[in-house]
Each structure stands twice: as C-alpha cells, then as structure tokens.
Scaffold this active site. Structure first.
Site, PDB file in Angstrom:
ATOM      1  N   GLY A 267      36.398  47.853  32.203  1.00 36.40           N
ATOM      2  CA  GLY A 267      37.139  48.834  31.409  1.00 36.40           C
ATOM      3  C   GLY A 267      36.283  49.622  30.435  1.00 36.40           C
ATOM      4  O   GLY A 267      36.812  50.379  29.623  1.00 36.40           O
TER       5      GLY A 267
ATOM      6  N   ASN B 199      42.150  37.337  31.316  1.00 38.27           N
ATOM      7  CA  ASN B 199      40.706  37.083  31.245  1.00 38.27           C
ATOM      8  C   ASN B 199      40.399  36.069  30.147  1.00 38.27           C
ATOM      9  O   ASN B 199      41.162  35.891  29.197  1.00 38.27           O
ATOM     10  CB  ASN B 199      39.941  38.388  30.991  1.00 38.27           C
ATOM     11  CG  ASN B 199      39.920  38.698  29.532  1.00 38.27           C
ATOM     12  OD1 ASN B 199      38.999  38.326  28.825  1.00 38.27           O
ATOM     13  ND2 ASN B 199      40.967  39.327  29.054  1.00 38.27           N
TER      14      ASN B 199
ATOM     15  N   ASP C  85      43.142  31.363  40.620  1.00 38.85           N
ATOM     16  CA  ASP C  85      44.085  30.425  39.988  1.00 38.85           C
ATOM     17  C   ASP C  85      45.048  31.173  39.061  1.00 38.85           C
ATOM     18  O   ASP C  85      46.119  30.678  38.739  1.00 38.85           O
ATOM     19  CB  ASP C  85      43.320  29.365  39.167  1.00 38.85           C
ATOM     20  CG  ASP C  85      42.505  28.442  40.070  1.00 38.85           C
ATOM     21  OD1 ASP C  85      42.550  28.609  41.294  1.00 38.85           O
ATOM     22  OD2 ASP C  85      41.803  27.562  39.532  1.00 38.85           O
TER      23      ASP C  85
ATOM     24  N   TYR D 140      32.197  25.276  39.019  1.00 36.52           N
ATOM     25  CA  TYR D 140      33.239  25.563  38.030  1.00 36.52           C
ATOM     26  C   TYR D 140      33.480  24.286  37.212  1.00 36.52           C
ATOM     27  O   TYR D 140      33.943  23.278  37.746  1.00 36.52           O
ATOM     28  CB  TYR D 140      34.502  25.965  38.795  1.00 36.52           C
ATOM     29  CG  TYR D 140      35.629  26.503  37.962  1.00 36.52           C
ATOM     30  CD1 TYR D 140      35.856  27.867  37.880  1.00 36.52           C
ATOM     31  CD2 TYR D 140      36.494  25.648  37.274  1.00 36.52           C
ATOM     32  CE1 TYR D 140      36.917  28.370  37.137  1.00 36.52           C
ATOM     33  CE2 TYR D 140      37.549  26.152  36.524  1.00 36.52           C
ATOM     34  CZ  TYR D 140      37.743  27.510  36.462  1.00 36.52           C
ATOM     35  OH  TYR D 140      38.793  28.004  35.720  1.00 36.52           O
TER      36      TYR D 140
ATOM     37  N   THR E 221      46.048  41.191  37.826  1.00 28.68           N
ATOM     38  CA  THR E 221      46.338  42.412  38.589  1.00 28.68           C
ATOM     39  C   THR E 221      45.116  42.863  39.398  1.00 28.68           C
ATOM     40  O   THR E 221      43.979  42.478  39.104  1.00 28.68           O
ATOM     41  CB  THR E 221      46.699  43.561  37.628  1.00 28.68           C
ATOM     42  OG1 THR E 221      45.537  43.825  36.802  1.00 28.68           O
ATOM     43  CG2 THR E 221      47.887  43.224  36.745  1.00 28.68           C
TER      44      THR E 221
ATOM     45  N   THR F 166      36.570  42.867  36.863  1.00 30.05           N
ATOM     46  CA  THR F 166      35.836  41.637  36.493  1.00 30.05           C
ATOM     47  C   THR F 166      35.109  40.995  37.674  1.00 30.05           C
ATOM     48  O   THR F 166      34.590  39.888  37.536  1.00 30.05           O
ATOM     49  CB  THR F 166      36.805  40.582  35.907  1.00 30.05           C
ATOM     50  OG1 THR F 166      37.812  40.298  36.892  1.00 30.05           O
ATOM     51  CG2 THR F 166      37.465  41.058  34.634  1.00 30.05           C
TER      52      THR F 166
HETATM   53  C1  LIG Z   1      44.299  29.863  34.113  1.00 31.19           C
HETATM   54  C2  LIG Z   1      43.288  30.885  34.563  1.00 31.19           C
HETATM   55  C3  LIG Z   1      42.762  30.806  35.832  1.00 31.19           C
HETATM   56  C4  LIG Z   1      41.819  31.758  36.260  1.00 31.19           C
HETATM   57  N1  LIG Z   1      41.339  31.686  37.536  1.00 31.19           N
HETATM   58  C5  LIG Z   1      40.494  32.623  37.992  1.00 31.19           C
HETATM   59  C6  LIG Z   1      40.019  32.581  39.335  1.00 31.19           C
HETATM   60  O1  LIG Z   1      40.369  31.697  40.112  1.00 31.19           O
HETATM   61  N2  LIG Z   1      39.188  33.582  39.741  1.00 31.19           N
HETATM   62  C7  LIG Z   1      38.828  34.600  38.907  1.00 31.19           C
HETATM   63  O2  LIG Z   1      38.114  35.500  39.347  1.00 31.19           O
HETATM   64  N3  LIG Z   1      39.236  34.640  37.631  1.00 31.19           N
HETATM   65  C8  LIG Z   1      40.066  33.693  37.156  1.00 31.19           C
HETATM   66  N4  LIG Z   1      40.512  33.750  35.862  1.00 31.19           N
HETATM   67  C9  LIG Z   1      40.081  34.850  34.985  1.00 31.19           C
HETATM   68  C10 LIG Z   1      40.982  36.101  35.088  1.00 31.19           C
HETATM   69  O3  LIG Z   1      42.197  35.796  35.686  1.00 31.19           O
HETATM   70  C11 LIG Z   1      40.277  37.196  35.867  1.00 31.19           C
HETATM   71  O4  LIG Z   1      39.206  37.698  35.100  1.00 31.19           O
HETATM   72  C12 LIG Z   1      41.155  38.375  36.310  1.00 31.19           C
HETATM   73  O5  LIG Z   1      40.403  39.131  37.214  1.00 31.19           O
HETATM   74  C13 LIG Z   1      41.649  39.250  35.195  1.00 31.19           C
HETATM   75  O6  LIG Z   1      42.667  40.085  35.715  1.00 31.19           O
HETATM   76  P1  LIG Z   1      43.751  40.732  34.745  1.00 31.19           P
HETATM   77  O7  LIG Z   1      44.565  41.665  35.542  1.00 31.19           O
HETATM   78  O8  LIG Z   1      44.471  39.673  34.023  1.00 31.19           O
HETATM   79  O9  LIG Z   1      42.811  41.541  33.775  1.00 31.19           O
HETATM   80  P2  LIG Z   1      42.809  41.577  32.179  1.00 31.19           P
HETATM   81  O10 LIG Z   1      42.610  40.219  31.657  1.00 31.19           O
HETATM   82  O11 LIG Z   1      43.970  42.319  31.700  1.00 31.19           O
HETATM   83  O12 LIG Z   1      41.498  42.440  31.933  1.00 31.19           O
HETATM   84  C14 LIG Z   1      40.227  41.947  32.246  1.00 31.19           C
HETATM   85  C15 LIG Z   1      39.196  43.057  32.018  1.00 31.19           C
HETATM   86  O13 LIG Z   1      39.415  44.096  32.964  1.00 31.19           O
HETATM   87  C16 LIG Z   1      39.723  45.326  32.313  1.00 31.19           C
HETATM   88  N5  LIG Z   1      40.768  45.981  33.095  1.00 31.19           N
HETATM   89  C17 LIG Z   1      41.982  45.495  33.435  1.00 31.19           C
HETATM   90  N6  LIG Z   1      42.640  46.388  34.206  1.00 31.19           N
HETATM   91  C18 LIG Z   1      41.820  47.464  34.351  1.00 31.19           C
HETATM   92  C19 LIG Z   1      41.924  48.705  35.015  1.00 31.19           C
HETATM   93  N7  LIG Z   1      42.997  49.049  35.713  1.00 31.19           N
HETATM   94  N8  LIG Z   1      40.888  49.571  34.926  1.00 31.19           N
HETATM   95  C20 LIG Z   1      39.772  49.255  34.231  1.00 31.19           C
HETATM   96  N9  LIG Z   1      39.624  48.087  33.585  1.00 31.19           N
HETATM   97  C21 LIG Z   1      40.632  47.202  33.646  1.00 31.19           C
HETATM   98  C22 LIG Z   1      40.162  44.935  30.907  1.00 31.19           C
HETATM   99  O14 LIG Z   1      39.941  45.972  29.990  1.00 31.19           O
HETATM  100  C23 LIG Z   1      39.311  43.710  30.651  1.00 31.19           C
HETATM  101  O15 LIG Z   1      38.023  44.080  30.253  1.00 31.19           O
HETATM  102  C24 LIG Z   1      41.416  32.789  35.383  1.00 31.19           C
HETATM  103  C25 LIG Z   1      41.961  32.855  34.091  1.00 31.19           C
HETATM  104  C26 LIG Z   1      42.872  31.899  33.683  1.00 31.19           C
HETATM  105  C27 LIG Z   1      43.439  31.983  32.295  1.00 31.19           C
END
Ligand SMILES: Cc1cc2nc3c(=O)[nH]c(=O)nc-3n(C[C@H](O)[C@H](O)[C@H](O)COP(=O)(O)OP(=O)(O)OC[C@H]3O[C@@H](n4cnc5c(N)ncnc54)[C@H](O)[C@@H]3O)c2cc1C
Length: 570
Positions: free
Chosen positions: A266, A139, A201, A469, A207, A214
């Site tokens: 979360g 995120n 992306d 975006y 995950t 989100t």
């Molecule tokens: C290079 C790049 C590209 C990206 N492209 C996109 C895109 O195309 N589309 C998009 O939507 N986003 C994009 N994002 C943002 C990000 O990937 C998203 O927000 C994604 O949904 C986060 O998933 P994560 O599993 O990494 O969650 P995390 O980053 O680990 O967590 C995000 C939030 O969710 C909560 N969380 C995580 N898992 C759980 C769970 N099991 N239960 C409750 N809460 C939880 C965490 O506490 C935190 O608040 C991008 C980010 C980057 C760096």
C-alpha cells in the site's frame, strides 16, 4: 455484506473457540506456560471506557470526498474508526485491549469502484492527507496502522469492491476486485466452476488486495503457488496516476511491473483489481496424516517428494512440540477406538516415535489425479519412516483449520504473550536454522526464568527450500509486555537473518520488520525501492512509515525494532 472482526481479538464476534470440547488442551497449555488458578485475568477494557482521539479534519479533502462518495460510504463514527485502527499482531491486540488507540484513523471511506479510488487518491494528493488501504485488517506486522502524526488520517476500506468482474474460461483467468474477502471470492468463483485455491489461515477475513500487497501464501501453495505466482495483470491507483499492467501470460518487456506492485504494502498506491490464474474447482480433496519419529525424517520426506516433482497440494509438517499441541486438541476417544489408539501409541513409542512429528499431506484434483498422486507420494513418505495414519486425521484437520487462531484471544485473557514468526530458507540451511531459532527462544525463556512454548511447522515447500512457521508463547511480564514481546521477536528475527532465512516468507514488512530491510535487500536495493516510492508517490501520501526505513535511519546492523514502534503510553 461486510463482516467485521471483533475489535479486541481475532475473527467472528459470534464464534468462541470450543475449549470445552477439548479437555486435554487447557491442561497442556497450563503446563507449558505455568498457568494456574491464581494466574491473573486480563480481559480487554470495557468498550464504553475506550476513548478515541478527537478526529482531525481537512476541509478541502472532505469537500472533495462528498463530491465523490454517497453519505453511506463515509464513516467517522468511533466504531468504524476503532475497527480500522490496527491489524491483528500481538502488539496490536495488546494495545487495543488496553484502550491504546491514539493512531485511529480520522475517517474511514468505503469506495465502490476503481473510478472512486482514483478520485480519492487524487484528492488526497492535492490536499495532503494520508491514505492507508485496508483489506481485511488481518496483517500482523503493523501494515494498516496510521503512523503520520500531523496530517488527517484516512483509511480506505476496500471490501465493497469484491466482485468477480470477468471469467475467461479458455484461459483460466478471472478479473477480481481487490476488496474481495476469501470466502466471497471462493464462493463466487466456485459458482462459476473455478477456484483460486488461495487459503491462508486468515482466509475468513483477508482480501485479494491484501494478499497481493503482502505476497501472501495459502495453505495449498505447494500446488497453486504463492499469490505472486497467480497474478497475471493488475491495476494500481497511485498518486502519479493509474498503472495498469498488460494481460499477457509472459513478457520480456522490461522488469515485471506486476511483481513490483505485488508486495508493495500500500505504499505505492491502491490495487483496485487483478486478473488471477484460476483452476477448475477440484472434485476431490483428500487430506492424510502421517507420523514421523522426528522433524528431520519428515523434512527429508518432503524434500524427496518435491524434488521428484510428485507435487501434492499441501505439505504441513509439525515439529514435536507443535504435534503435542495438535494432539491435545483432539477429543479423547472412548471404547474400542480409544483402546485401538492406545495400542497404536504403545506400538509407535516402542519403535522410536516417542515424540512424533505430524505431517498433513493433501491432494486435490479430479479423482484419477488424486488417486495417482496418493499412490506415488504415500510410499515415498513411508520410506522416510512415515507412519500413515489415513485420512480421518485429515478430515478433522480440515474441519478445524480456521478455528485455531481464535485460541489466542483466550490466552490473552489469561495474561499470555502469543505470536508467530516465519521465514524461508534453502534446504541446505533449513534444519540448522530451525534448530538455531528454537534454541535461541528456549534459552531466552530459561534466562528470563519462566516457562514458555515454542513450536514450528514447515508450512510451504519448494524444490529449493521451504518456509518455517514458529509460534511462541509465555506469560506476559506485567508492565513490560511490549518490551518482552519485542525482545523475543528481535531474537528470532536476528536468528533468521544470521542463518540465511528471509526476513519474511509471507507476512511482509510493515513497520515491524523495517529495521532489517537493508540487510535483506542491500543498500542499493533500498535505494531502488525509495526511487519507486518517489516516482509513484512523490508527496508521501500512501501508507507512510511502512516497508522502507527512513533514509536517515541509523545502520540496521544493530536493529532496535522497539525504537521504531509507535507505542504510546496508556
Ligand atoms: C490468524 C492469522 C493467520 C494468518 N495466516 C496467514 C497465512 O496463512 N498466510 C499469509 O500469507 N498470511 C497470513 N496472515 C497474515 C495476513 O492475513 C496477510 O498478510 C494477508 O495477506 C493480509 O490481507 P488483508 O486483506 O487482511 O490485508 P490488510 O491487513 O488489510 O493489509 C495488509 C497490507 O496490505 C495493504 N493493502 C491492503 N489492501 C490493499 C489494496 N487493495 N491495495 C494496496 N494495498 C493494500 C495494507 O495497506 C497493508 O499494508 C495471518 C494473519 C493472522 C492474524
């Protein structure tokens, strides 16, 4: 096997962005950002010199943990604490690269089942530690950073809960554990003949639980929907107990609790599993490039196609600046194909495509469906002066789509600020908002007296509107890097809010967008969120400081995001 990202940047530690294969790219960047041989180099601090804070411990909590988890599920080592300190925004990477890691978790736990999560959340609630759920840590709004300064800080890494538990072939639904990262989830579903079709992306590392928490959007959301459109039922382990929604296609039994949990970041509890809509794995994926003389024509083409319900799987329309960046990533063609390309370029230039805008349009499904969609859509986009480039551009785009985020690490090594901002608006407001946001950032670069880049694309389209975006970049102001970043972030967010855009279409709120939440949802809306938080997490165990501004926060009519950012001094 869990794949961790590099601690100081984006993605797979073994992958290096192939700058050498793109000889036009670095000169384009140098010109856009005013870089030259004298530009300062800003590599991350040496890992060996990086000191994490002394971990706090809560003996009662750790005793409970030892009764629930095996030793291999408990990590108190600096390596794991470091990897779980931040997400991947510019402020996150800037701080970690400087060695600023005061908000590292004290311990990282790796639950392997719903029952283990229940036991850990109950123990945290009993003993007063703070829990942050961690998916891929991708995120970019501060979602996984610990903000509490008094209690023990515990991160729950969900990635050992990554199985497809059940597939219902009649209903096209799959029950999936929330820690499943994109590639594993798709591989497992595809082995069963299905696909979720959610490819942000950040797909390589994000995950299912993170996507749900989100309200994420994947590249193919035009066909498959955002993640909230795909969820049918889920389980949330909250401090008040487990909330499980019913597996049913639709219901009118009160407000939709799935949709209350989706987007909760979360703060209400941990999502452990979800039943998701899936579809048969598409036999054909066909992506095409189309050039437009300007952003307006491309946007009108998308609007017409979507409103006539001829839904391609993906539309992505880049403005002229982002198209130039995309073209600079192409290897120059030699020989006959180089000659043909230069002739086509001349032809297009003479016809008003001097600063073209590139659209990628994708079709997925069985061969018959794809052919029919292509026959419908391509003539419609041509009517808006779309010049059809064919599907070789689409193949190159598909091949490179996950490589681009790695470029930021190279730029950060050269003292650059790079980040993104996204929003969505109804069609009647979209283009005015686009111009307003672009102008405000360009003006600011001018005011501050240094060159900068801003490019934009339409990333997701709907019958009633679309998402914009933006990517912006410049050289960092040494010693004032975070103030500089937040100045730009505040300007663009304010412009979104004043021009009818949402605070975030898919990146969520975290703490970075928190100061604008009241303006986004109104005061009663905020009170409703506070009530939910109080009902499910009365003692404030889950992800403190995210999504909901504190009740005593000053009015958000003059937001000061910098004040809410937990930036420590190096
Ligand atoms: C290079 C790049 C590209 C990206 N492209 C996109 C895109 O195309 N589309 C998009 O939507 N986003 C994009 N994002 C943002 C990000 O990937 C998203 O927000 C994604 O949904 C986060 O998933 P994560 O599993 O990494 O969650 P995390 O980053 O680990 O967590 C995000 C939030 O969710 C909560 N969380 C995580 N898992 C759980 C769970 N099991 N239960 C409750 N809460 C939880 C965490 O506490 C935190 O608040 C991008 C980010 C980057 C760096």
């Amino acid at each position: 096997m869990i794949k961790d990202m590099k601690w100081w940047g984006w993605g797979d530690p073994a992958f290096v962005f192939p700058l050498d294969e793109k000889p036009l790219l670095w000169p384009f960047i140098q010109k856009s950002l005013g870089l030259n041989a004298a530009t300062r180099q800003t590599p991350p601090v040496d890992r060996a010199s990086l000191r994490l804070p002394e971990p706090r411990t809560n003996a009662a909590f750790m005793q409970a943990v030892q009764g629930v988890l095996k030793p291999g599920q408990i990590a108190g080592d600096d390596e794991q604490r470091l990897i779980h300190t931040y997400g991947k925004s510019f402020p996150d990477l800037f701080r970690v690269r400087q060695g600023i890691v005061g908000n590292a978790p004290d311990v990282v736990l790796f639950p392997e089942s719903h029952a283990e999560v229940e036991a850990l959340v109950a123990a945290a609630t009993r003993t007063g530690v703070k829990l942050v759920a961690f998916g891929g840590g991708t995120n970019i709004v501060g979602g996984v950073e610990h903000l509490d300064t008094a209690a023990m800080r515990v991160t729950l890494d969900m990635r050992r809960m990554s199985r497809v538990l059940e597939i219902d072939r009649d209903s096209w639904t799959a029950t999936i554990e929330a820690g499943a990262p994109g590639p594993k989830l798709e591989d497992d579903l595809q082995a069963l003949g299905f696909s979720l079709g959610h490819m942000p992306d950040s797909f390589e590392f994000a995950t299912l639980g993170g996507w749900l928490a989100t309200r994420s959007a994947g590249m193919q959301s035009d066909a498959y929907g955002k993640i909230e459109d795909m969820v049918v039922a889920l389980k949330l382990v909250s401090p008040a107990g487990t909330l499980a929604t019913k597996l049913t296609p639709k219901s009118s039994a009160g407000p939709d609790l799935d949709q209350i949990v989706v987007g909760s970041e979360g703060i209400l509890g941990v999502i452990t599993e979800a039943v998701m809509k899936v579809h048969p794995n598409p036999a054909v994926k066909d992506y095409h490039g189309v050039l437009f003389p300007d952003f307006e024509s491309g946007s009108a083409a998308i609007h017409e196609v979507i409103s006539r319900r001829a839904a391609p799987t993906m539309f992505r329309l880049q403005d002229a600046d982002e198209t130039q960046l995309a073209f600079s990533m192409k290897a120059p063609s030699a020989g006959l194909s180089g000659f043909i390309q230069s002739q086509v370029k001349k032809y297009l230039k003479a016809r008003g495509y001097a600063q073209p805008c590139l659209m990628m349009v994708g079709f997925e499904g069985d061969a018959e469906y794809v052919a029919e969609m292509r026959r419908k859509v391509i003539p419609m986009v041509k009517k808006h002066r779309g010049f059809h480039l064919g599907n070789s551009v689409g193949k190159t785009w598909t091949k490179n789509k996950f490589a681009v985020p790695y470029l930021r690490d190279i730029l950060m090594n050269h003292g650059c600020m790079v980040d993104v901002a996204e929003t969505a608006a109804v069609w009647s407001k979209l283009l005015p908002l686009y111009h307003a946001a672009r102008n405000v950032i360009k003006e600011q670069f001018k005011k501050e007296g240094y060159p900068g880049y801003i490019g934009c694309h339409i990333s997701h389209s709907y019958v009633d509107g679309a998402s914009l975006y933006f990517t912006f970049a410049s050289q960092q102001l040494p010693g004032k890097e975070l103030e500089q970043y937040y100045r730009f972030k505040r300007l663009i967010t304010e412009t979104f809010m004043r021009n009818g855009g949402t605070l975030s279409h898919h990146h969520s709120v975290g703490y970075e967008h928190r100061p604008w939440m009241e303006r986004e949802v109104t005061r009663p809306g905020l009170e409703a969120l506070r009530g939910l938080k109080h009902a499910l997490d009365p003692h404030g165990v889950m992800n403190p400081g995210k999504l909901i501004p504190p009740a005593d926060a000053k009015t958000t009519s003059a937001p000061t995001p910098a004040a809410s950012i937990p930036v420590e001094t190096p």
